[in-house]
Design a protein around this motif. Structure first.
Motif, PDB file in Angstrom:
ATOM      1  N   ASN A 141       0.832  -1.195   0.000  1.00 18.20           N
ATOM      2  CA  ASN A 141       0.000   0.000   0.000  1.00 18.20           C
ATOM      3  C   ASN A 141       0.875   1.257   0.000  1.00 18.20           C
ATOM      4  OD1 ASN A 141      -1.543   2.243   1.658  1.00 18.20           O
ATOM      5  ND2 ASN A 141      -3.069   0.976   0.651  1.00 18.20           N
ATOM      6  N   LEU A 142       0.700   2.110  -1.004  1.00 15.79           N
ATOM      7  CA  LEU A 142       1.568   3.273  -1.178  1.00 15.79           C
ATOM      8  C   LEU A 142       1.417   4.295  -0.063  1.00 15.79           C
ATOM      9  CD1 LEU A 142       1.205   3.835  -5.034  1.00 15.79           C
ATOM     10  CD2 LEU A 142       3.024   2.629  -3.811  1.00 15.79           C
ATOM     11  N   GLN A 143       0.184   4.513   0.415  1.00 19.31           N
ATOM     12  CA  GLN A 143      -0.011   5.486   1.489  1.00 19.31           C
ATOM     13  C   GLN A 143       0.611   4.982   2.790  1.00 19.31           C
ATOM     14  OE1 GLN A 143      -1.284   8.592   0.894  1.00 19.31           O
ATOM     15  NE2 GLN A 143      -0.479   9.033   2.941  1.00 19.31           N
ATOM     16  N   SER A 144       0.513   3.675   3.020  1.00 17.24           N
ATOM     17  CA  SER A 144       1.179   3.104   4.198  1.00 17.24           C
ATOM     18  C   SER A 144       2.683   3.303   4.119  1.00 17.24           C
ATOM     19  CB  SER A 144       0.857   1.610   4.321  1.00 17.24           C
ATOM     20  OG  SER A 144      -0.351   1.399   5.000  1.00 17.24           O
ATOM     21  N   MET A 145       3.241   3.119   2.917  1.00 13.33           N
ATOM     22  CA  MET A 145       4.676   3.324   2.741  1.00 13.33           C
ATOM     23  C   MET A 145       5.048   4.754   3.107  1.00 13.33           C
ATOM     24  SD  MET A 145       5.450   1.422  -0.882  1.00 13.33           S
ATOM     25  CE  MET A 145       4.891  -0.268  -1.205  1.00 13.33           C
ATOM     26  N   HIS A 146       4.256   5.705   2.619  1.00 15.78           N
ATOM     27  CA  HIS A 146       4.530   7.117   2.914  1.00 15.78           C
ATOM     28  C   HIS A 146       4.436   7.381   4.411  1.00 15.78           C
ATOM     29  CE1 HIS A 146       3.090  11.213   3.791  1.00 15.78           C
ATOM     30  NE2 HIS A 146       4.046  11.557   2.965  1.00 15.78           N
ATOM     31  N   ASN A 147       3.376   6.882   5.043  1.00 15.49           N
ATOM     32  CA  ASN A 147       3.186   7.125   6.475  1.00 15.49           C
ATOM     33  C   ASN A 147       4.266   6.448   7.307  1.00 15.49           C
ATOM     34  OD1 ASN A 147       0.933   8.415   5.537  1.00 15.49           O
ATOM     35  ND2 ASN A 147      -0.553   7.068   6.505  1.00 15.49           N
ATOM     36  N   LEU A 148       4.706   5.278   6.854  1.00 14.80           N
ATOM     37  CA  LEU A 148       5.785   4.572   7.537  1.00 14.80           C
ATOM     38  C   LEU A 148       7.079   5.385   7.456  1.00 14.80           C
ATOM     39  CD1 LEU A 148       6.644   1.950   9.003  1.00 14.80           C
ATOM     40  CD2 LEU A 148       7.174   0.987   6.747  1.00 14.80           C
ATOM     41  N   ALA A 149       7.347   5.935   6.282  1.00 15.89           N
ATOM     42  CA  ALA A 149       8.532   6.777   6.107  1.00 15.89           C
ATOM     43  C   ALA A 149       8.490   7.972   7.045  1.00 15.89           C
ATOM     44  CB  ALA A 149       8.612   7.255   4.660  1.00 15.89           C
ATOM     45  N   ARG A 150       7.312   8.561   7.177  1.00 14.32           N
ATOM     46  CA  ARG A 150       7.156   9.717   8.056  1.00 14.32           C
ATOM     47  C   ARG A 150       7.436   9.339   9.511  1.00 14.32           C
ATOM     48  NH1 ARG A 150       1.324  11.735   7.937  1.00 14.32           N
ATOM     49  NH2 ARG A 150       1.187  10.015   9.417  1.00 14.32           N
ATOM     50  N   CYS A 151       6.988   8.133   9.905  1.00  9.81           N
ATOM     51  CA  CYS A 151       7.272   7.664  11.272  1.00  9.81           C
ATOM     52  C   CYS A 151       8.773   7.548  11.496  1.00  9.81           C
ATOM     53  CB  CYS A 151       6.596   6.313  11.515  1.00  9.81           C
ATOM     54  SG  CYS A 151       4.799   6.376  11.691  1.00  9.81           S
ATOM     55  N   TYR A 152       9.481   6.974  10.515  1.00  5.45           N
ATOM     56  CA  TYR A 152      10.935   6.849  10.637  1.00  5.45           C
ATOM     57  C   TYR A 152      11.602   8.231  10.649  1.00  5.45           C
ATOM     58  CZ  TYR A 152      11.293   1.763  10.094  1.00  5.45           C
ATOM     59  OH  TYR A 152      11.230   0.400  10.302  1.00  5.45           O
ATOM     60  N   GLU A 153      11.085   9.154   9.850  1.00  2.07           N
ATOM     61  CA  GLU A 153      11.676  10.494   9.784  1.00  2.07           C
ATOM     62  C   GLU A 153      11.540  11.227  11.111  1.00  2.07           C
ATOM     63  OE1 GLU A 153      11.230  14.691   7.282  1.00  2.07           O
ATOM     64  OE2 GLU A 153       9.832  13.040   6.911  1.00  2.07           O
ATOM     65  N   ARG A 154      10.374  11.106  11.746  1.00  2.00           N
ATOM     66  CA  ARG A 154      10.080  11.877  12.952  1.00  2.00           C
ATOM     67  C   ARG A 154      10.317  11.101  14.242  1.00  2.00           C
ATOM     68  NH1 ARG A 154       4.273  14.484  10.966  1.00  2.00           N
ATOM     69  NH2 ARG A 154       5.081  15.587   9.136  1.00  2.00           N
ATOM     70  N   GLY A 155      10.603   9.795  14.116  1.00  2.00           N
ATOM     71  CA  GLY A 155      10.780   8.987  15.319  1.00  2.00           C
ATOM     72  C   GLY A 155       9.483   8.773  16.064  1.00  2.00           C
TER      73      GLY A 155
END
Length: 335
Positions: A141-155
């Motif tokens: 899921n592309l939106q999940s990928m984006h949201n997951l990336a954001r979690c990694y970016e912001r901790g």
């Protein structure tokens, strides 16, 4: 029967006939076909071959959901989340998102992660949000990928990790997610998780803008305006500010207003400047609120009106905009 209905709906091998399509969906639904029930639900929701009826749409969505049909379970969750045909109820939405997610529906994993992120219908939990975004991302899921990336970016819900953030932004962007294209461009601009590269930043902003991403349009316009990663081009900057403004970006509206106010890349036009500043200010942009207050304060492009000036300064100040606080203080000091 469902396939024949789809052919009639879209005119595949026959003349389009929405009513015939709806009749066939109805037959399939009444026979107990969950796919037919979902097709009929869409027909009632959108008024395809039948009169639009949100409650009837939910009836058939519920029928499919009760058969453990993934799309039906997720759609029922969406109905409860948005109050579409039923009274809004986030707890019920979470229940059906979970049922669908646990049956393997990736978009439901994303929506369940969002519920945990925002605390909608469940106790807020970044760890649970991260977990569901990761499951959705691993399912493609592309939106999940984006949201997951954001979690990694912001901790958020996980230890901060630039490399993983960049990896998932790229995966999502390469799959066509406009938000991820914009954020991947930002990674290249900042050198976040990758060597800084302005040309790559512009490339991804361009792709995001072409996909309709408003922040990408603004970022691309700014690159053309400043000559960052691309040759400076006022016309292209103005083009993307206008595209973004007309699509609803309050910051692009503000920038377009500024260009008209200062004659940057376009002939000075105070009427247009005020029009775009007003649109941006009404959209919540503090820069535009302050600019609009200044114009009313000084009577430039509009008739001087201190009540309106103070009103816009106050609204910008409420967003902790320093210049507006200063302007407001000056107004009060002068009585």
């Amino acid at each position: 029967v469902c396939c024949l209905g789809v052919c009639y709906q879209y005119g595949i091998g026959t003349a389009p006939d929405a009513k015939q399509a709806a009749d066939l969906y109805c037959k399939a639904a009444e026979y107990g076909s969950p796919r037919g029930q979902m097709l009929l639900a869409r027909a009632f929701h959108d008024g395809i071959g039948v009169e639009a009826d949100a409650a009837e749409a939910v009836h058939w969505v519920r029928a499919a959901a009760y058969q453990r049909y993934g799309e039906g379970m997720h759609r029922l969750g969406v109905c409860y989340a948005y109050g579409d045909g039923v009274e809004q109820n986030w707890e019920h939405a979470v229940h059906w998102f979970r049922e669908a997610a646990e049956s393997g529906v990736s978009v439901a994993m994303t929506d369940l992660g969002y519920c945990y992120e925002k605390g909608c219908g469940v106790e807020q939990s970044w760890e649970q949000a991260f977990s569901w975004y990761r499951r959705g991302a691993e399912c493609g899921n592309l939106q999940s990928m984006h949201n997951l990336a954001r979690c990694y970016e912001r901790g958020e819900g996980v230890e901060q990790n630039e490399d993983r953030a960049f990896y998932w932004y790229r995966r999502s962007a390469e799959g066509g997610n406009g938000d991820a294209m914009c954020n991947l461009g930002l990674c290249y601009k900042r050198g976040y998780g990758v060597e800084q590269n302005w040309q790559e930043a512009v490339k991804w902003y361009e792709q995001g803008a072409q996909c309709g991403n408003l922040q990408s349009m603004h970022n691309l316009a700014r690159c053309y305006e400043r000559g960052e990663g691309v040759e400076r081009d006022e016309d292209r900057a103005l083009y993307w500010y206008r595209r973004g403004a007309e699509a609803g970006s309050d910051y692009c509206m503000y920038c377009l207003g500024w260009n008209y106010s200062n004659g940057e890349g376009v002939e000075q036009n105070m009427t247009e400047a005020i029009r775009w500043y007003t649109a941006a200010a009404e959209g919540g942009n503090a820069n535009a609120m302050h600019a609009l207050g200044w114009h009313y304060d000084h009577g430039e492009g509009v008739e001087q009106d201190m009540k309106k000036a103070i009103c816009w300064y106050e609204r910008a100040a409420e967003q902790n905009y320093p210049a507006a606080m200063n302007s407001l203080g000056e107004c009060y000091a002068m009585g």
